[in-house]
Design a protein around this motif. Structure first.
Motif, PDB file in Angstrom:
ATOM      1  N   LEU A  26      -0.808  -1.937  -3.642  1.00 21.65           N
ATOM      2  CA  LEU A  26      -1.103  -0.500  -3.569  1.00 21.65           C
ATOM      3  C   LEU A  26      -2.421  -0.309  -2.826  1.00 21.65           C
ATOM      4  O   LEU A  26      -3.469  -0.824  -3.226  1.00 21.65           O
ATOM      5  CB  LEU A  26      -1.199   0.056  -5.000  1.00 21.65           C
ATOM      6  CG  LEU A  26      -1.378   1.563  -5.159  1.00 21.65           C
ATOM      7  CD1 LEU A  26      -0.239   2.330  -4.510  1.00 21.65           C
ATOM      8  CD2 LEU A  26      -1.456   1.913  -6.645  1.00 21.65           C
ATOM      9  N   GLU A  27      -2.335   0.436  -1.744  1.00 16.66           N
ATOM     10  CA  GLU A  27      -3.501   0.605  -0.873  1.00 16.66           C
ATOM     11  C   GLU A  27      -4.543   1.531  -1.500  1.00 16.66           C
ATOM     12  O   GLU A  27      -4.207   2.382  -2.317  1.00 16.66           O
ATOM     13  CB  GLU A  27      -3.020   1.209   0.453  1.00 16.66           C
ATOM     14  CG  GLU A  27      -3.774   0.690   1.650  1.00 16.66           C
ATOM     15  CD  GLU A  27      -3.125   1.186   2.929  1.00 16.66           C
ATOM     16  OE1 GLU A  27      -3.406   2.319   3.336  1.00 16.66           O
ATOM     17  OE2 GLU A  27      -2.305   0.414   3.507  1.00 16.66           O
ATOM     18  N   ASP A  28      -5.752   1.382  -1.076  1.00 15.96           N
ATOM     19  CA  ASP A  28      -6.837   2.269  -1.498  1.00 15.96           C
ATOM     20  C   ASP A  28      -6.631   3.656  -0.871  1.00 15.96           C
ATOM     21  O   ASP A  28      -6.310   3.758   0.314  1.00 15.96           O
ATOM     22  CB  ASP A  28      -8.155   1.660  -1.013  1.00 15.96           C
ATOM     23  CG  ASP A  28      -9.345   2.332  -1.645  1.00 15.96           C
ATOM     24  OD1 ASP A  28      -9.710   1.924  -2.766  1.00 15.96           O
ATOM     25  OD2 ASP A  28      -9.875   3.290  -1.046  1.00 15.96           O
ATOM     26  N   ALA A  29      -6.786   4.716  -1.679  1.00 20.71           N
ATOM     27  CA  ALA A  29      -6.577   6.062  -1.134  1.00 20.71           C
ATOM     28  C   ALA A  29      -7.436   7.084  -1.868  1.00 20.71           C
ATOM     29  O   ALA A  29      -8.011   6.802  -2.933  1.00 20.71           O
ATOM     30  CB  ALA A  29      -5.104   6.451  -1.233  1.00 20.71           C
ATOM     31  N   ASP A  30      -7.518   8.287  -1.294  1.00 22.45           N
ATOM     32  CA  ASP A  30      -8.240   9.385  -1.948  1.00 22.45           C
ATOM     33  C   ASP A  30      -7.302  10.191  -2.849  1.00 22.45           C
ATOM     34  O   ASP A  30      -7.719  10.749  -3.855  1.00 22.45           O
ATOM     35  CB  ASP A  30      -8.828  10.326  -0.889  1.00 22.45           C
ATOM     36  CG  ASP A  30      -9.740   9.583   0.053  1.00 22.45           C
ATOM     37  OD1 ASP A  30     -10.750   9.016  -0.419  1.00 22.45           O
ATOM     38  OD2 ASP A  30      -9.420   9.521   1.261  1.00 22.45           O
ATOM     39  N   LEU A  31      -6.038  10.241  -2.425  1.00 12.83           N
ATOM     40  CA  LEU A  31      -5.040  10.997  -3.188  1.00 12.83           C
ATOM     41  C   LEU A  31      -3.762  10.177  -3.330  1.00 12.83           C
ATOM     42  O   LEU A  31      -3.201   9.707  -2.337  1.00 12.83           O
ATOM     43  CB  LEU A  31      -4.719  12.322  -2.475  1.00 12.83           C
ATOM     44  CG  LEU A  31      -3.568  13.149  -3.053  1.00 12.83           C
ATOM     45  CD1 LEU A  31      -3.865  13.620  -4.477  1.00 12.83           C
ATOM     46  CD2 LEU A  31      -3.253  14.355  -2.157  1.00 12.83           C
ATOM     47  N   TYR A  32      -3.335  10.004  -4.566  1.00 11.90           N
ATOM     48  CA  TYR A  32      -2.046   9.363  -4.834  1.00 11.90           C
ATOM     49  C   TYR A  32      -1.085  10.432  -5.343  1.00 11.90           C
ATOM     50  O   TYR A  32      -1.407  11.155  -6.291  1.00 11.90           O
ATOM     51  CB  TYR A  32      -2.190   8.264  -5.901  1.00 11.90           C
ATOM     52  CG  TYR A  32      -3.048   7.091  -5.467  1.00 11.90           C
ATOM     53  CD1 TYR A  32      -2.472   5.982  -4.860  1.00 11.90           C
ATOM     54  CD2 TYR A  32      -4.428   7.100  -5.671  1.00 11.90           C
ATOM     55  CE1 TYR A  32      -3.256   4.907  -4.447  1.00 11.90           C
ATOM     56  CE2 TYR A  32      -5.217   6.037  -5.267  1.00 11.90           C
ATOM     57  CZ  TYR A  32      -4.628   4.944  -4.660  1.00 11.90           C
ATOM     58  OH  TYR A  32      -5.397   3.879  -4.261  1.00 11.90           O
ATOM     59  N   LEU A  33       0.084  10.502  -4.725  1.00 11.14           N
ATOM     60  CA  LEU A  33       1.102  11.440  -5.193  1.00 11.14           C
ATOM     61  C   LEU A  33       2.226  10.628  -5.831  1.00 11.14           C
ATOM     62  O   LEU A  33       2.924   9.871  -5.144  1.00 11.14           O
ATOM     63  CB  LEU A  33       1.631  12.275  -4.029  1.00 11.14           C
ATOM     64  CG  LEU A  33       0.651  13.324  -3.487  1.00 11.14           C
ATOM     65  CD1 LEU A  33       1.186  13.928  -2.191  1.00 11.14           C
ATOM     66  CD2 LEU A  33       0.443  14.439  -4.525  1.00 11.14           C
ATOM     67  N   ILE A  34       2.365  10.785  -7.133  1.00 15.81           N
ATOM     68  CA  ILE A  34       3.377  10.003  -7.854  1.00 15.81           C
ATOM     69  C   ILE A  34       4.692  10.793  -7.894  1.00 15.81           C
ATOM     70  O   ILE A  34       4.799  11.804  -8.581  1.00 15.81           O
ATOM     71  CB  ILE A  34       2.905   9.667  -9.283  1.00 15.81           C
ATOM     72  CG1 ILE A  34       1.584   8.888  -9.217  1.00 15.81           C
ATOM     73  CG2 ILE A  34       3.976   8.883 -10.031  1.00 15.81           C
ATOM     74  CD1 ILE A  34       1.069   8.407 -10.579  1.00 15.81           C
ATOM     75  N   CYS A  35       5.656  10.336  -7.114  1.00 17.59           N
ATOM     76  CA  CYS A  35       6.961  11.024  -6.998  1.00 17.59           C
ATOM     77  C   CYS A  35       8.035  10.134  -7.597  1.00 17.59           C
ATOM     78  O   CYS A  35       8.933   9.670  -6.885  1.00 17.59           O
ATOM     79  CB  CYS A  35       7.285  11.307  -5.542  1.00 17.59           C
ATOM     80  SG  CYS A  35       5.964  12.076  -4.609  1.00 17.59           S
ATOM     81  N   VAL A  36       7.929   9.857  -8.885  1.00 13.65           N
ATOM     82  CA  VAL A  36       8.949   9.031  -9.540  1.00 13.65           C
ATOM     83  C   VAL A  36       9.524   9.835 -10.694  1.00 13.65           C
ATOM     84  O   VAL A  36       9.042  10.923 -11.010  1.00 13.65           O
ATOM     85  CB  VAL A  36       8.343   7.689 -10.050  1.00 13.65           C
ATOM     86  CG1 VAL A  36       7.702   6.910  -8.905  1.00 13.65           C
ATOM     87  CG2 VAL A  36       7.316   7.926 -11.163  1.00 13.65           C
ATOM     88  N   SER A  37      10.575   9.300 -11.316  1.00 11.22           N
ATOM     89  CA  SER A  37      11.226  10.051 -12.399  1.00 11.22           C
ATOM     90  C   SER A  37      10.257  10.234 -13.559  1.00 11.22           C
ATOM     91  O   SER A  37       9.352   9.411 -13.769  1.00 11.22           O
ATOM     92  CB  SER A  37      12.477   9.316 -12.849  1.00 11.22           C
ATOM     93  OG  SER A  37      12.117   8.067 -13.403  1.00 11.22           O
ATOM     94  N   ASP A  38      10.456  11.316 -14.308  1.00  7.09           N
ATOM     95  CA  ASP A  38       9.569  11.660 -15.429  1.00  7.09           C
ATOM     96  C   ASP A  38       9.275  10.455 -16.323  1.00  7.09           C
ATOM     97  O   ASP A  38       8.142  10.213 -16.708  1.00  7.09           O
ATOM     98  CB  ASP A  38      10.221  12.744 -16.301  1.00  7.09           C
ATOM     99  CG  ASP A  38      10.112  14.128 -15.675  1.00  7.09           C
ATOM    100  OD1 ASP A  38       9.753  14.220 -14.480  1.00  7.09           O
ATOM    101  OD2 ASP A  38      10.374  15.115 -16.391  1.00  7.09           O
ATOM    102  N   GLY A  39      10.324   9.706 -16.639  1.00  5.93           N
ATOM    103  CA  GLY A  39      10.190   8.601 -17.577  1.00  5.93           C
ATOM    104  C   GLY A  39       9.320   7.460 -17.076  1.00  5.93           C
ATOM    105  O   GLY A  39       8.854   6.630 -17.860  1.00  5.93           O
ATOM    106  N   SER A  40       9.094   7.402 -15.767  1.00  5.50           N
ATOM    107  CA  SER A  40       8.311   6.298 -15.197  1.00  5.50           C
ATOM    108  C   SER A  40       6.883   6.687 -14.846  1.00  5.50           C
ATOM    109  O   SER A  40       6.063   5.818 -14.520  1.00  5.50           O
ATOM    110  CB  SER A  40       9.000   5.769 -13.927  1.00  5.50           C
ATOM    111  OG  SER A  40      10.341   5.439 -14.198  1.00  5.50           O
TER     112      SER A  40
END
Lengths: 250, 250
Positions: free
Chosen positions: A53-67
């Motif tokens: 996982l790369e270094d970033a300023d903003l991470y957008l987590i687009c996975v299913s609710d359960g994960s």
């Protein structure tokens, strides 16, 4: 600002595509499913990884609710902003020592269907004003409709969407079962369906109601019940007509 | 060919308008409600009467199902063709010594909403080939989609339309109740609704299904049930989710 998108499903794909179309660079796609990541990566020319996982300023987590909870723990960086895209979870589901946020696009996504991103309402929420501005500005590059929303409100937005989208699609699926059973092409119904939804852009749905239940046409209601052979279809038929009658006090 | 339209409701208005736009002359509008007849007559410059039914070759009865039988008796002429526009009645409901037919436009009509008539599927049925040709040619002047359909099939077309249009509109009305209750503008949901219906033009509805039920997301389903305070909304919520789960064998 470096952005990483986590996930490889429909939301991840369409957010990455919406960003690309609006010249917002995405540094990395990160996820578990290599095939899905590769598909998006090939389409959009964004590097992907399944382990680093790369270094970033903003991470957008687009996975299913359960994960979301599990995935959010993988971000060990602290000086960053992490947002999930779920309609029905608070930002506090995110587990890490970073700043937490919600970035919720109100739309139904399928990879095989193109979407006009400019029309999608985005609902954003964060811990402080600065992050809120950042997320609003990001969403505004994609869409004309960006709103701030608390979790309390977002839950109801999602619930409304379930009625107006998920259940509507299921009615189409059940309708198609009926027309298929009689070898009536479902295409015949597409202009009717289009008109049904166009109508509510100018008329309140309550005023646009037509059909046997709102006319209190008992003969047709009984006729239809006799035509339906499937138990699930019949349950829906009865509950929907009862609900229509109650709404109009018939 | 002289055509008279009987009725002054949504179907009468839109058929008269569709004919006018396609240069098919209508000799007379006939009905009971003078105000409604006058409105259509003023809009379309067609003479109307509430008491003298003019002589014609084709009478189109565009009144509610319950009135078709009664109204059809008023036509005492014998050498003429009479068609009704109902989706759920046989042509034999017509009581008179004339040739009987059905002329069914598959669409949801409201006077205040303009419609692209060329897209409306028309289903026609008659006692003999000559009348069938006449009705097909008439419908073909309005629309590209004209089919012959028996009463047996028409009943199922109408039933399918109730699921795909009337129930869908009712879901919009119930969805709006929920968003109204939280002061969330219903306009936010219009792009989602538009996308939901555009999607099924390229994807089977069964394959386009999204939402908590098809993901078998028990947490969200329970959360939503807790959010819903209205009994009718809750009944719909439960039945629709059960039906989705059954369809996907979850």
């Amino acid at each position: 600002m470096k952005i990483v998108i986590i996930g490889s499903g429909n939301v991840a794909y369409h957010l990455a595509k919406a960003f690309q179309e609006n010249k917002i660079p995405v540094s990395q796609l990160f996820g578990r499913n290599e095939n899905d990541l590769k598909f998006i990566s090939d389409q959009l020319q964004i590097p992907f990884s399944t382990n680093h996982l790369e270094d970033a300023d903003l991470y957008l987590i687009c996975v299913s609710d359960g994960s979301i909870g599990e995935v959010s723990k993988m971000i060990t960086k602290e000086n960053c902003l992490v947002a999930h895209t779920s309609g029905s979870l608070p930002k506090e589901i995110l587990e890490g020592n970073y700043r937490k946020a919600s970035f919720y696009p109100l739309q139904t996504f399928s990879k095989s269907k193109e979407i006009n991103y400019a029309e999608i309402p985005f609902f954003v929420e964060s811990e402080d004003e600065q992050d809120l501005e950042l997320l609003k500005n990001l969403a505004l590059k994609v869409s004309e409709k960006v709103m701030v929303s608390t979790y309390e409100k977002r839950k109801y937005i999602h619930l409304t969407a379930v009625f107006a989208c998920n259940f509507v699609n299921h009615l189409f699926a059940r309708a198609k079962e009926i027309s298929d059973s009689q070898e009536i092409p479902f295409d015949y119904f597409l202009p009717l369906i289009k008109e049904t939804t166009q109508k509510i852009e100018i008329l309140e749905p309550k005023l646009a109601q037509t059909g046997p239940a709102v006319r209190n046409d008992e003969r047709v209601l009984k006729l239809h019940e006799e035509l339906i052979s499937d138990e699930e279809q019949l349950k829906i038929y009865k509950i929907m007509n009862e609900s229509i009658k109650k709404m109009y006090e018939l």
